[in-house]
Design a protein around this motif. Structure first.
Motif, mmCIF file in Angstrom:
data_model
loop_
_atom_site.group_PDB
_atom_site.id
_atom_site.type_symbol
_atom_site.label_atom_id
_atom_site.label_comp_id
_atom_site.label_asym_id
_atom_site.label_seq_id
_atom_site.Cartn_x
_atom_site.Cartn_y
_atom_site.Cartn_z
ATOM 1 N N TYR A 170 0.799 -1.223 0.000
ATOM 2 C CA TYR A 170 0.000 0.000 0.000
ATOM 3 C C TYR A 170 0.831 1.272 0.000
ATOM 4 C CZ TYR A 170 -3.474 -3.487 1.209
ATOM 5 O OH TYR A 170 -4.266 -4.597 1.196
ATOM 6 N N ASP A 171 2.100 1.174 -0.354
ATOM 7 C CA ASP A 171 2.951 2.355 -0.449
ATOM 8 C C ASP A 171 3.082 2.766 -1.916
ATOM 9 O OD1 ASP A 171 4.311 -0.158 -0.711
ATOM 10 O OD2 ASP A 171 6.236 0.906 -0.679
ATOM 11 N N PHE A 172 2.889 4.080 -2.166
ATOM 12 C CA PHE A 172 2.873 4.574 -3.539
ATOM 13 C C PHE A 172 3.582 5.926 -3.620
ATOM 14 C CE2 PHE A 172 -1.055 2.108 -2.873
ATOM 15 C CZ PHE A 172 -0.840 1.078 -3.779
ATOM 16 N N SER A 173 4.007 6.266 -4.815
ATOM 17 C CA SER A 173 4.588 7.584 -5.046
ATOM 18 C C SER A 173 3.493 8.642 -5.070
ATOM 19 C CB SER A 173 5.371 7.595 -6.360
ATOM 20 O OG SER A 173 4.499 7.330 -7.455
ATOM 21 N N SER A 174 3.887 9.913 -5.063
ATOM 22 C CA SER A 174 2.928 11.014 -4.963
ATOM 23 C C SER A 174 3.365 12.193 -5.814
ATOM 24 C CB SER A 174 2.808 11.491 -3.504
ATOM 25 O OG SER A 174 2.499 10.442 -2.623
ATOM 26 N N TYR A 175 2.433 13.085 -6.069
ATOM 27 C CA TYR A 175 2.742 14.441 -6.512
ATOM 28 C C TYR A 175 1.824 15.397 -5.763
ATOM 29 C CZ TYR A 175 -1.374 14.186 -9.613
ATOM 30 O OH TYR A 175 -2.648 14.059 -10.120
ATOM 31 N N MET A 176 2.223 16.667 -5.675
ATOM 32 C CA MET A 176 1.481 17.668 -4.915
ATOM 33 C C MET A 176 0.958 18.766 -5.814
ATOM 34 S SD MET A 176 3.831 18.229 -1.474
ATOM 35 C CE MET A 176 2.897 19.698 -1.019
ATOM 36 N N TYR A 215 4.127 5.034 3.385
ATOM 37 C CA TYR A 215 3.834 4.013 4.390
ATOM 38 C C TYR A 215 2.589 3.219 3.986
ATOM 39 C CZ TYR A 215 6.968 6.311 7.828
ATOM 40 O OH TYR A 215 8.046 6.835 8.501
ATOM 41 N N ASP A 216 1.449 3.906 3.952
ATOM 42 C CA ASP A 216 0.175 3.239 3.659
ATOM 43 C C ASP A 216 -0.832 4.294 3.204
ATOM 44 O OD1 ASP A 216 -2.179 1.843 3.528
ATOM 45 O OD2 ASP A 216 -1.956 0.845 5.465
ATOM 46 N N ALA A 217 -1.025 4.391 1.906
ATOM 47 C CA ALA A 217 -1.933 5.397 1.349
ATOM 48 C C ALA A 217 -3.387 5.114 1.700
ATOM 49 C CB ALA A 217 -1.777 5.459 -0.172
ATOM 50 N N PHE A 218 -3.693 3.880 2.102
ATOM 51 C CA PHE A 218 -5.077 3.497 2.365
ATOM 52 C C PHE A 218 -5.371 3.374 3.857
ATOM 53 C CE2 PHE A 218 -4.905 1.144 -1.950
ATOM 54 C CZ PHE A 218 -5.012 2.351 -2.612
ATOM 55 N N GLU A 219 -4.559 4.011 4.696
ATOM 56 C CA GLU A 219 -4.772 3.986 6.137
ATOM 57 C C GLU A 219 -6.081 4.704 6.479
ATOM 58 O OE1 GLU A 219 -4.960 2.959 9.366
ATOM 59 O OE2 GLU A 219 -2.918 2.362 8.834
ATOM 60 N N ASP A 220 -6.554 4.520 7.708
ATOM 61 C CA ASP A 220 -7.820 5.125 8.137
ATOM 62 C C ASP A 220 -7.765 6.647 8.016
ATOM 63 O OD1 ASP A 220 -8.868 2.639 8.807
ATOM 64 O OD2 ASP A 220 -8.021 2.714 10.820
ATOM 65 N N PRO A 221 -8.831 7.267 7.482
ATOM 66 C CA PRO A 221 -8.812 8.728 7.254
ATOM 67 C C PRO A 221 -8.525 9.556 8.492
ATOM 68 C CG PRO A 221 -10.603 7.731 6.012
ATOM 69 C CD PRO A 221 -10.029 6.641 6.885
ATOM 70 N N TRP A 222 -9.026 9.141 9.662
ATOM 71 C CA TRP A 222 -8.803 9.970 10.852
ATOM 72 C C TRP A 222 -7.326 10.007 11.224
ATOM 73 C CZ3 TRP A 222 -7.498 8.901 16.134
ATOM 74 C CH2 TRP A 222 -7.180 7.571 16.400
ATOM 75 N N TRP A 296 4.316 1.089 12.555
ATOM 76 C CA TRP A 296 3.464 -0.083 12.746
ATOM 77 C C TRP A 296 2.266 -0.091 11.791
ATOM 78 C CZ3 TRP A 296 4.139 1.091 18.546
ATOM 79 C CH2 TRP A 296 5.270 0.425 19.020
ATOM 80 N N ALA A 297 1.877 1.070 11.320
ATOM 81 C CA ALA A 297 0.818 1.133 10.308
ATOM 82 C C ALA A 297 1.366 0.876 8.909
ATOM 83 C CB ALA A 297 0.142 2.504 10.361
ATOM 84 N N ASP A 298 2.670 0.785 8.787
ATOM 85 C CA ASP A 298 3.361 0.647 7.510
ATOM 86 C C ASP A 298 2.804 -0.514 6.689
ATOM 87 O OD1 ASP A 298 5.180 0.629 5.459
ATOM 88 O OD2 ASP A 298 6.911 0.098 6.692
ATOM 89 N N GLY A 299 2.301 -0.188 5.494
ATOM 90 C CA GLY A 299 1.737 -1.210 4.610
ATOM 91 C C GLY A 299 2.644 -1.560 3.457
ATOM 92 N N SER A 300 3.924 -1.191 3.544
ATOM 93 C CA SER A 300 4.876 -1.551 2.506
ATOM 94 C C SER A 300 5.392 -2.977 2.745
ATOM 95 C CB SER A 300 6.046 -0.564 2.496
ATOM 96 O OG SER A 300 6.866 -0.732 3.646
ATOM 97 N N ARG A 301 6.359 -3.400 1.943
ATOM 98 C CA ARG A 301 6.905 -4.750 2.072
ATOM 99 C C ARG A 301 7.486 -5.008 3.464
ATOM 100 N NH1 ARG A 301 7.810 -7.204 -2.986
ATOM 101 N NH2 ARG A 301 7.509 -5.771 -4.741
ATOM 102 N N ARG A 302 8.006 -3.964 4.103
ATOM 103 C CA ARG A 302 8.706 -4.157 5.372
ATOM 104 C C ARG A 302 7.845 -3.906 6.590
ATOM 105 N NH1 ARG A 302 12.735 1.138 4.932
ATOM 106 N NH2 ARG A 302 11.444 2.317 3.490
ATOM 107 N N GLY A 303 6.567 -3.594 6.424
ATOM 108 C CA GLY A 303 5.751 -3.176 7.556
ATOM 109 C C GLY A 303 4.746 -4.216 8.005
ATOM 110 N N PRO A 304 4.278 -4.100 9.260
ATOM 111 C CA PRO A 304 3.259 -5.015 9.786
ATOM 112 C C PRO A 304 1.843 -4.662 9.352
ATOM 113 C CG PRO A 304 3.954 -3.480 11.490
ATOM 114 C CD PRO A 304 4.831 -3.214 10.295
ATOM 115 N N ASP A 305 1.629 -3.459 8.817
ATOM 116 C CA ASP A 305 0.331 -3.032 8.275
ATOM 117 C C ASP A 305 -0.790 -3.112 9.312
ATOM 118 O OD1 ASP A 305 -1.388 -2.019 6.342
ATOM 119 O OD2 ASP A 305 -1.928 -4.003 5.581
#
Length: 367
Positions: A170-176, A215-222, A296-305
């Motif tokens: 769930y880790d992705f690149s971004s632009y602003m 880390y995790d683009a789809f984490e909880d909004p709050w 700990w919220a990390d949703g990449s390859r190395r995280g517990p998500d």
């Protein structure tokens, strides 16, 4: 994006707030593969970068080919030299870069140094694999005449977002995208922060969304919006744009669930992250607890998500505490914010729990 159409179908829903575009676009990106035909084409145009052209029905695409960019160590700032999207074009030193663009670049680099360098959060992922990745893999920042009180937003065109890529993380690149001038006429001071101060807090807030996407683009909004609102106040402590959301915080609305994913409460939840980062009453905030939560919220390859509340539970367990005891102390702090928060007197002036009313914590409600 079509507020009147939505109201005709669902009733008098509220318009999005000045920070809402990031999550709205994220949710649209998540559902893109479910759309077909005209809806799919419209969604794709909404998700394009400004340099992809004027097809964006929301008006964020550049209507000119006279577009420049200037890269610094970590970011590339893009701007139009004509049309309404052009920032103020005064160029004091004659280097071909308008003063406002140069200032935006300096603010971006300062925020990067603070959030990534000093605080130790993960840097945004390079976008070199995107079809339109700008001149290189650095974070691209586009200046656009957003207006309407919208500070800016973060989006992603990472090819791994396509389900056909079979990317399981769930880790992705971004632009602003940031407003091109933060003009006072478009940012009423009563509800927003105009000018350079608005640029600063918007950059700190939106850049942290790019950090979160690593880390995790789809984490909880709050957790996404709450920690972004929290960190803008840590980076620029004297601006205090976050005070606009005290009315939607547990200080003022103690019966609203802390982890509700609705505006304005997702922004008002900043007070909880402030509480976690202030180890005792009226101290300067410490970043380490929130940084640990994101690891700990990390949703990449190395995280517990872990999802948001699970990450908080683990944080408290490591500190030999519990979520219940933490929430109890949080509730007490909110009764006396002037004593228990570094900026608590300012919070109290914006509204807090009336001491004359009794609240009883329970599993499903309070009274």
């Amino acid at each position: 994006f079509h507020l009147e159409d939505v109201r005709a179908r669902y009733g008098d829903v509220s318009a999005p707030g000045p920070h809402d575009a990031t999550l709205v676009l994220r949710d649209l990106r998540m559902q893109l593969h479910r759309l077909t035909g005209a809806e799919r084409r419209r969604a794709e145009s909404l998700l394009e970068r400004p340099t992809d052209g004027p097809d964006d029905p929301f008006g964020d695409g550049y209507n000119t080919n006279d577009v420049d960019f200037r890269c610094s160590r970590h970011v590339c700032v893009h701007w139009a030299n004509e049309t309404a999207d052009a920032p103020p074009l005064a160029d004091a030193n004659g280097d071909g870069v308008p003063n406002w663009v140069a200032r935006t670049g300096r603010v971006m680099e300062h925020v990067w140094r603070m959030e990534v360098g000093r605080f130790g959060f993960r840097a945004p992922k390079p976008d070199i694999t995107s079809a339109n990745h700008g001149p290189n893999g650095k974070l691209d920042v586009y200046l656009v005449d957003l207006g309407r009180g919208f500070y800016g937003y973060v989006n992603s065109d990472d090819p791994n977002l396509d389900p056909s890529a079979d990317y399981r993380f769930y880790d992705f690149s971004s632009y602003m995208v940031l407003d091109d001038d933060f003009a006072r006429r478009q940012f009423p001071p009563r509800f927003t922060t105009p000018g350079v101060q608005g640029l600063k807090v918007a950059t700190a807030h939106e850049f942290f969304h790019a950090v979160q996407n690593a880390y995790d683009a789809f984490e909880d909004p709050w957790m996404l919006e709450g920690t972004a609102t929290w960190i803008e106040d840590v980076v620029y402590d004297r601006v205090n744009d976050n005070l606009n959301y005290v009315f939607g915080s547990p200080l003022s609305r103690p019966t609203v669930p802390l982890d509700i994913s609705q505006r304005p409460f997702v922004y008002g939840s900043f007070i909880f992250w402030r509480f976690l980062s202030e180890s005792s009453c009226r101290t300067r905030p410490k970043v380490a607890p929130v940084r640990k939560l994101w690891s700990w919220a990390d949703g990449s390859r190395r995280g517990p998500d872990l999802y948001s509340v699970a990450a908080i539970k683990r944080l408290r367990k490591r500190a030999r505490g519990s979520l219940a005891s933490t929430f109890s102390r949080f509730a007490f702090a909110n009764l006396v914010p002037g004593f228990c928060y570094e900026e608590g007197r300012a919070y109290a002036r914006r509204g807090h729990v009336p001491l004359a009313r009794e609240y009883v914590l329970g599993r499903t409600d309070s009274r």
